[in-house]
Design an enzyme around this catalytic site. Structure first.
Site, short mmCIF file in Angstrom:
data_model
loop_
_atom_site.label_atom_id
_atom_site.label_comp_id
_atom_site.label_asym_id
_atom_site.label_seq_id
_atom_site.Cartn_x
_atom_site.Cartn_y
_atom_site.Cartn_z
CG ASN A 1 -1.78 1.22 1.39
OD1 ASN A 1 -1.70 2.20 0.33
ND2 ASN A 1 -2.40 1.36 2.40
CE LYS B 1 -0.34 3.24 4.60
NZ LYS B 1 -0.19 3.44 6.10
CG HIS C 1 -5.89 1.85 5.26
ND1 HIS C 1 -5.28 2.80 6.21
CD2 HIS C 1 -4.59 1.02 5.16
CE1 HIS C 1 -4.07 2.42 6.51
NE2 HIS C 1 -3.63 1.55 5.93
CD GLU D 1 -2.92 5.65 6.57
OE1 GLU D 1 -2.89 5.42 5.53
OE2 GLU D 1 -2.05 5.08 7.35
CD GLU E 1 -3.25 -2.49 7.45
OE1 GLU E 1 -2.28 -2.78 6.86
OE2 GLU E 1 -3.84 -1.55 7.27
N GLY F 1 2.60 2.77 10.67
CA GLY F 1 3.58 3.89 10.51
C GLY F 1 4.29 4.12 11.98
CB SER G 1 5.65 -1.32 12.03
OG SER G 1 5.30 0.02 12.12
P1 13P Z 1 3.02 0.65 7.58
O1 13P Z 1 3.84 -0.45 7.11
O2 13P Z 1 3.87 1.97 7.08
O3 13P Z 1 3.06 0.52 9.08
O4 13P Z 1 1.62 0.75 6.96
C1 13P Z 1 0.61 -0.38 7.27
C2 13P Z 1 -0.37 0.05 6.45
O5 13P Z 1 -1.00 0.89 6.86
C3 13P Z 1 -0.64 -0.84 5.23
O6 13P Z 1 -1.96 -0.78 4.62
#
Ligand code: 13P
Length: 251
Positions: A9, A11, A97, A99, A169, A175, A214
């Protein structure tokens, strides 16, 4: 046997030339060796989908989007439909997600409609669920995830459910560099599978449940070694070709 999947992903990262470099970098790395039984998907920003799909189809992987509209078509300025993604060659879509839930107010009810749109147009929904830190500290993480899973997926027929991929997740791990331990991941993945089995029966045994948060080239192996962890949804570490392919090779 259920699928093993590693997905990236991206983003809101990468310009056009950077996206090209990453895609061709992934393709080059994959040519140095890859496990044949791992499905690979990249989720670039929508504007790069056609490019990503061209490179992906030539190199044995898939491309999809990070979001779609719940609507079929019409006056929804700025939105993208499932039909558009499918017609541009996209195969998967990330839905739910954290976010999108946090910054764009997406609810399970809205996400359920997006899942229906994805399925209608033969896109594979990658449905994300996971608790925030406070919910885990209050020992409510199982309840929270059960609610997310049931509200977004339990309206599906068994045939449609069989097309869904899940990504657990934990929001506190996204992150932050604070990865869930292999035990925490396995415990929640097994719980999600049990919840799904309660509704969909044997079909849940075939559902791919990915871990995200992560996950990186250094810790993927010990996460993927768990019985109910069927791969990863990778954020930051999917932005570097070598790291992403190292994670793919961690199975
Ligand atoms: P990170 O791997 O940067 O923690 O992000 C995970 C994520 O949100 C994948 O959709």
């Amino acid at each position: 046997m259920r699928k093993k999947i590693v997905a990236g992903n991206w983003k809101m990262n990468k310009t056009f030339t950077e996206a090209e470099d990453l895609l061709f970098g992934i393709a080059d790395e994959l040519q140095q060796g890859r496990p044949e039984d791992v499905e690979i998907v990249v989720f670039p920003p929508a504007i790069f989908l056609e490019l990503a799909n061209d490179v992906a189809t030539e190199n044995g992987f898939f491309a999809g989007l990070q979001n779609i509209s719940e609507h079929e078509s019409g006056a929804y300025t700025g939105e993208l439909s499932a039909a558009m993604v499918a017609s541009a060659g996209g195969s998967h879509v990330i839905l739910g997600h954290s976010e999108r839930r946090t910054y764009f107010g997406e609810t399970d009810a809205l996400i359920a409609k997006k899942i229906d749109q994805a399925l209608k147009h033969n896109l594979t929904p990658v449905y994300c669920c996971g608790e925030v830190l406070q919910e885990r500290e209050d020992n409510r993480h199982f309840d929270v995830v059960e609610k997310q899973v049931s509200e977004a997926l339990f309206h599906l027929s068994e045939d449609d459910f069989a097309k869904v991929v899940i990504a657990y997740e934990p929001v506190w791990a996204i992150g932050t560099g604070r990865t869930a331990s292999p035990e925490q991941a396995q415990e929640m993945h097994a719980f999600i599978r049990k919840v799904l089995a309660g509704k969909f029966g044997d079909a849940a045994a075939s559902t791919a449940i990915l871990y995200g948060g992560s996950c990186n080239a250094a810790n993927a192996k010990e996460l993927f070694a768990n019985a109910d962890v069927d791969g990863g949804l990778i954020g930051g570490a999917s932005l570097k070709a070598v790291d992403f392919v190292t994670i793919i090779r961690s199975f």
